[in-house]
Design an enzyme around this catalytic site. Structure first.
Site, PDB file in Angstrom:
ATOM      1  N   HIS A 207       0.800  -1.223   0.000  1.00  0.00           N
ATOM      2  CA  HIS A 207       0.000   0.000   0.000  1.00  0.00           C
ATOM      3  C   HIS A 207       0.834   1.276   0.000  1.00  0.00           C
ATOM      4  O   HIS A 207       0.283   2.367  -0.043  1.00  0.00           O
ATOM      5  CB  HIS A 207      -0.955   0.026   1.203  1.00  0.00           C
ATOM      6  CG  HIS A 207      -0.260   0.278   2.507  1.00  0.00           C
ATOM      7  ND1 HIS A 207       0.440  -0.692   3.174  1.00  0.00           N
ATOM      8  CD2 HIS A 207      -0.130   1.403   3.248  1.00  0.00           C
ATOM      9  CE1 HIS A 207       0.953  -0.182   4.273  1.00  0.00           C
ATOM     10  NE2 HIS A 207       0.632   1.090   4.353  1.00  0.00           N
TER      11      HIS A 207
HETATM   12  C1  UD1 Z   1      -2.061   5.259   6.089  1.00  0.00           C
HETATM   13  C2  UD1 Z   1      -0.759   5.721   6.756  1.00  0.00           C
HETATM   14  C3  UD1 Z   1       0.282   4.634   6.597  1.00  0.00           C
HETATM   15  C4  UD1 Z   1      -0.220   3.305   7.093  1.00  0.00           C
HETATM   16  C5  UD1 Z   1      -1.522   2.979   6.384  1.00  0.00           C
HETATM   17  C6  UD1 Z   1      -2.092   1.663   6.873  1.00  0.00           C
HETATM   18  C7  UD1 Z   1      -0.272   8.124   6.736  1.00  0.00           C
HETATM   19  C8  UD1 Z   1       0.526   9.179   6.118  1.00  0.00           C
HETATM   20  N1  UD1 Z   1      -0.256   6.932   6.134  1.00  0.00           N
HETATM   21  O1  UD1 Z   1      -1.804   5.134   4.698  1.00  0.00           O
HETATM   22  O2  UD1 Z   1       1.430   4.990   7.354  1.00  0.00           O
HETATM   23  O3  UD1 Z   1       0.738   2.318   6.837  1.00  0.00           O
HETATM   24  O4  UD1 Z   1      -2.455   4.021   6.641  1.00  0.00           O
HETATM   25  O5  UD1 Z   1      -3.257   1.335   6.204  1.00  0.00           O
HETATM   26  O6  UD1 Z   1      -0.908   8.366   7.738  1.00  0.00           O
HETATM   27  N2  UD1 Z   1      -9.158   4.681   1.960  1.00  0.00           N
HETATM   28  C9  UD1 Z   1     -10.394   4.085   1.913  1.00  0.00           C
HETATM   29  N3  UD1 Z   1     -10.964   3.697   3.111  1.00  0.00           N
HETATM   30  C10 UD1 Z   1     -10.356   3.874   4.301  1.00  0.00           C
HETATM   31  C11 UD1 Z   1      -9.102   4.486   4.331  1.00  0.00           C
HETATM   32  C12 UD1 Z   1      -8.513   4.885   3.148  1.00  0.00           C
HETATM   33  O7  UD1 Z   1     -10.965   3.894   0.848  1.00  0.00           O
HETATM   34  O8  UD1 Z   1     -10.931   3.486   5.333  1.00  0.00           O
HETATM   35  C13 UD1 Z   1      -8.519   5.075   0.675  1.00  0.00           C
HETATM   36  C14 UD1 Z   1      -8.806   6.505   0.275  1.00  0.00           C
HETATM   37  O9  UD1 Z   1      -8.871   6.562  -1.105  1.00  0.00           O
HETATM   38  C15 UD1 Z   1      -7.569   7.241   0.717  1.00  0.00           C
HETATM   39  C16 UD1 Z   1      -6.494   6.190   0.502  1.00  0.00           C
HETATM   40  O10 UD1 Z   1      -7.118   4.946   0.818  1.00  0.00           O
HETATM   41  O11 UD1 Z   1      -7.344   8.397  -0.014  1.00  0.00           O
HETATM   42  C17 UD1 Z   1      -5.295   6.386   1.383  1.00  0.00           C
HETATM   43  O12 UD1 Z   1      -5.671   6.499   2.761  1.00  0.00           O
HETATM   44  P1  UD1 Z   1      -4.751   7.347   3.780  1.00  0.00           P
HETATM   45  O13 UD1 Z   1      -5.274   7.225   5.143  1.00  0.00           O
HETATM   46  O14 UD1 Z   1      -4.539   8.708   3.214  1.00  0.00           O
HETATM   47  O15 UD1 Z   1      -3.359   6.647   3.660  1.00  0.00           O
HETATM   48  P2  UD1 Z   1      -2.982   5.093   3.668  1.00  0.00           P
HETATM   49  O16 UD1 Z   1      -2.404   4.780   2.357  1.00  0.00           O
HETATM   50  O17 UD1 Z   1      -4.102   4.262   4.173  1.00  0.00           O
END
Ligand code: UD1
Length: 373
Positions: A207
């Site tokens: 991811h």
């Molecule tokens: C975040 C953390 C990362 C961690 C990861 C675990 C930061 C900078 N990054 O990354 O360190 O390893 O979580 O999962 O804090 N999304 C969904 N549903 C959700 C959550 C996210 O669809 O419940 C999608 C959205 O499109 C979002 C993307 O995933 O934009 C990324 O989510 P985000 O929380 O920004 O970062 P992660 O890649 O999950």
């Protein structure tokens, strides 16, 4: 009586906060623990499933920030967390790990003069292109108490000029959850559901933006997976971010045509532990999984150029192999031929299931830095 706000936001936070809240609840004369959920992760399988599996109470406050850019998300958490602190006036704010919620909440508390404890402090990848590395560096600068999982963390903090009395080596909090739930996870029906036999499959998670947002890197990894899947089935629970980039980069077909590669939805804590805990090999770009595989002595290949968790390499089962396809394939085949053997790891010091107790003792002032543990 100490009022403590425990912050959760994203998936890797829940297994770190659950043992802390449980330890505080066991000492109800000393602690009033509250849980604030920022809403950084919000999907059922990224959040609620973990609250349930880890027996966390429903959060006292939900900030519901959702997804946005780095700056927007961090700012939204700060704006919504500040009134909570003004209202609750806690003695401590406890933040864990390195996600945006960690830094955002630490910053708000520090500016209001509320004490901050950072659990999993001191880890460094020395790669400032990772948002997590920025979150780690800044959180550690402003937190009052820094709880490290391994002594490389202490050394990193000292090298950054952080005073000795703020640093406390307490061990790895995730291992508290892992040991507590291992038996329950072994009873998960996940392996039957996926029709894989014990130790006869591998597990993949990806991811990191550097891997899944970049076409060249991601398609290179996919070409490696095609070769590995011809030797061992690969189960790939797909993070929502990765699900989106697979579609956006046009990589769905390349993945679907690999026989032996099974894409599934993200799993809850118990099912995932039941799955990787019985795998022959794990391939990942996650930080936590590098530690969890070391704790369980399962060979792990880290598909990144660096790790903030070097102890998993020096003492554990982890190998940092980067993203070059040939290197990934070579390392996987080597691991499968048991040149990297299951069971060869040594459990790092204080990864013993008692980290939450040490942290809670320290918050209560009963365990101070420089104490010989
Ligand atoms: C975040 C953390 C990362 C961690 C990861 C675990 C930061 C900078 N990054 O990354 O360190 O390893 O979580 O999962 O804090 N999304 C969904 N549903 C959700 C959550 C996210 O669809 O419940 C999608 C959205 O499109 C979002 C993307 O995933 O934009 C990324 O989510 P985000 O929380 O920004 O970062 P992660 O890649 O999950």
């Amino acid at each position: 009586m100490l009022k403590v706000i425990n912050v959760v936001g994203a998936r890797p936070n829940f297994m770190k906060v659950a043992p802390l809240v449980a330890a505080m609840k066991r000492r109800e004369r000393e602690f009033t623990p509250l849980v604030v959920h920022t809403g950084q992760h919000y999907d059922e399988q990224m959040s609620d499933a973990f609250l349930r599996d880890l027996e966390l109470p429903q959060p006292d406050v939900c900030l519901e920030v959702g997804s946005a850019s780095q700056a927007q998300q961090t700012a939204a958490i700060m704006q919504k967390f500040e009134p909570v602190l003004l209202r609750e006036q806690p003695d401590w704010v406890v933040v864990v790990g390195d996600v945006n919620s960690t830094l955002a909440c630490a910053l708000v508390a520090a500016k209001l003069g509320i004490k901050v404890a950072h659990v999993e402090a001191g880890l460094r990848s020395r790669d400032r292109t990772m948002p997590e590395e920025i979150n780690r560096l800044l959180t550690d600068q402003i937190a009052d108490l820094l709880f490290t999982p391994s002594q490389d963390g202490d050394n990193n903090l000292r090298a950054e000029g952080i005073a000795e009395q703020r640093i406390l080596f307490v061990g790895n909090i995730m291992v508290d959850s892992l040991l507590k739930y291992l038996e329950r996870a072994r009873r998960s029906p996940i392996r039957e559901q996926l029709d894989v036999a014990e130790r006869a499959y591998s597990v993949l998670t990806l991811h990191r933006p550097s891997n899944v947002d970049d076409y060249e890197t991601f398609s290179g990894i996919i070409s490696a997976l095609a070769k590995i899947a011809s030797r061992i089935p690969i189960i790939f629970p797909v993070h929502p971010r990765t699900r989106k980039t697979i579609a956006a980069l046009g990589l769905s077909q390349a993945l679907e045509k690999i026989e032996g590669l099974t894409l599934i939805e993200p799993l809850g804590y118990l099912d995932f532990l039941g799955l990787y805990g019985n795998a022959q090999l794990v391939m990942t770009d996650s930080g936590g999984l590098q530690e969890e595989t070391t704790a369980l002595s399962i060979p792990c290949l880290t598909l990144r150029e660096n790790t903030e968790r070097p102890i998993t390499v020096t003492m554990g089962t982890n190998r940092v192999v980067g993203t070059d396809p040939q290197r990934i394939v070579d390392a996987a085949f080597e691991a499968l031929e048991r040149k990297v053997s299951t069971g060869s790891a040594t459990m790092p010091p204080l990864w013993d299931g008692n980290t939450a107790t040490r942290i809670v003792d320290a918050l209560a002032g009963q365990l101070v830095a420089k104490t010989q543990l």
